[in-house]
Design an enzyme around this catalytic site. Structure first.
Site, PDB file in Angstrom:
ATOM      1  N   TYR A 158       0.835  -1.204   0.000  1.00 33.69           N
ATOM      2  CA  TYR A 158       0.000   0.000   0.000  1.00 33.69           C
ATOM      3  C   TYR A 158       0.868   1.251   0.000  1.00 33.69           C
ATOM      4  O   TYR A 158       0.680   2.164  -0.815  1.00 33.69           O
ATOM      5  CB  TYR A 158      -0.918  -0.017   1.217  1.00 33.69           C
ATOM      6  CG  TYR A 158      -1.842   1.177   1.306  1.00 33.69           C
ATOM      7  CD1 TYR A 158      -2.921   1.305   0.448  1.00 33.69           C
ATOM      8  CD2 TYR A 158      -1.634   2.174   2.262  1.00 33.69           C
ATOM      9  CE1 TYR A 158      -3.779   2.394   0.524  1.00 33.69           C
ATOM     10  CE2 TYR A 158      -2.477   3.255   2.351  1.00 33.69           C
ATOM     11  CZ  TYR A 158      -3.553   3.360   1.480  1.00 33.69           C
ATOM     12  OH  TYR A 158      -4.389   4.454   1.563  1.00 33.69           O
ATOM     13  N   THR A 161       2.765   1.744  -3.413  1.00 35.66           N
ATOM     14  CA  THR A 161       1.923   2.189  -4.524  1.00 35.66           C
ATOM     15  C   THR A 161       1.434   3.614  -4.308  1.00 35.66           C
ATOM     16  O   THR A 161       1.373   4.409  -5.259  1.00 35.66           O
ATOM     17  CB  THR A 161       0.728   1.244  -4.735  1.00 35.66           C
ATOM     18  OG1 THR A 161      -0.003   1.094  -3.500  1.00 35.66           O
ATOM     19  CG2 THR A 161       1.201  -0.126  -5.187  1.00 35.66           C
TER      20      THR A 161
END
Length: 259
Positions: A158, A161
């Site tokens: 997470y 990205t």
């Protein structure tokens, strides 16, 4: 303030989700035609129906898998033809449920998060961007996260990205500036809806991590969807025509040194 979104068409990816649906509501209230785009068609239809019923808005639910380039291309082409052009793109779709320390992280979750959070955002932006250039107008708002700035323990996919989306959004600003296209990136703290209103003891009983994060936030609480969506709408408006390439935190001060 009238944001002047009447006659603008806005696509919100992940529009059936909590932040995405609130973005849709605020954009609809400001007069935009809203495309609620999500891989979850039932959820998108519920949001679109609400916009029509509650705000007398023009809204459409569209099913699209952002990881499927052919699907994305066909969807954008159809929307361009049906709406007269996508003026606003809110890159909101993303997954946040992957957890684990890097040495134990699930490779499939890593690949999935890169495909959805990062490549999915690239796929739809790549299709929309040339049309914005042709019309000499565009507003792109990309949802990153405080985790994209500071990392997140146990959130390698997470955080990675979301960090990449910052560079992506800034690059769009550089490419789009001379064509009337702005691109900005938001980095919210954790957003928990009505849980943000709970006193410490109740929040701690639900999730100790939520309570700890709230205590570490200068404003004393976590975020709400309503804290994010008005800024999305402003950055999508004509009033923000000279704001581009910016990373804007909606954090309650959680990204500050606080002790």
């Amino acid at each position: 303030m009238d944001l002047g979104l009447t006659d603008r068409t806005a696509v919100v990816t992940g529009g059936a989700g909590r932040i995405g649906s609130e973005d849709c509501r605020v954009l609809a209230q400001e007069g935009a035609e809203v495309i609620v785009l999500d891989v979850n068609l039932d959820g998108a239809e519920r949001v679109a129906d609400e916009l029509v019923e509650e705000y007398d808005a023009t809204a459409h639910a569209v099913e699209c898998d952002l990881t499927d380039r052919e699907d994305v291309g066909d969807t954008v082409a159809a929307l361009e033809a049906e709406t007269g052009g996508i003026d606003i793109l809110i890159n909101n779709a993303g997954l946040v449920d992957g957890r684990g320390r890097v040495e134990n992280f699930d490779d499939e979750i890593w690949d999935r998060d890169v495909a959805v959070n990062l490549t999915g955002t690239y796929n739809i932006t790549r299709e929309v961007f040339p049309h914005m250039k042709d019309r000499e107008f565009g507003r792109i708002v990309t949802m990153s996260s405080i985790a994209g700035l500071q990392g997140g323990f146990g959130q390698v996919s997470y955080s990675a990205t979301k960090s990449a989306l910052i560079g992506f959004g800034k690059s769009l600003a550089l490419e789009g500036g001379k064509h009337g296209i702005t691109s900005n990136i938001l980095t919210p703290t954790i957003v928990v809806g009505d849980l943000a209103d709970l006193p410490h003891e109740q929040l701690e009983a639900i999730d100790e991590n939520f309570a700890r994060l709230a205590d570490a936030t200068p404003m004393g609480n976590l975020g709400r969807e309503e804290d994010v969506a008005p800024l999305v709408a402003f950055l999508a408006s004509d009033h923000a025509e000279y704001i581009t390439g910016q990373v804007v935190g909606v954090t309650g001060g959680a990204d500050l040194l606080y002790y």
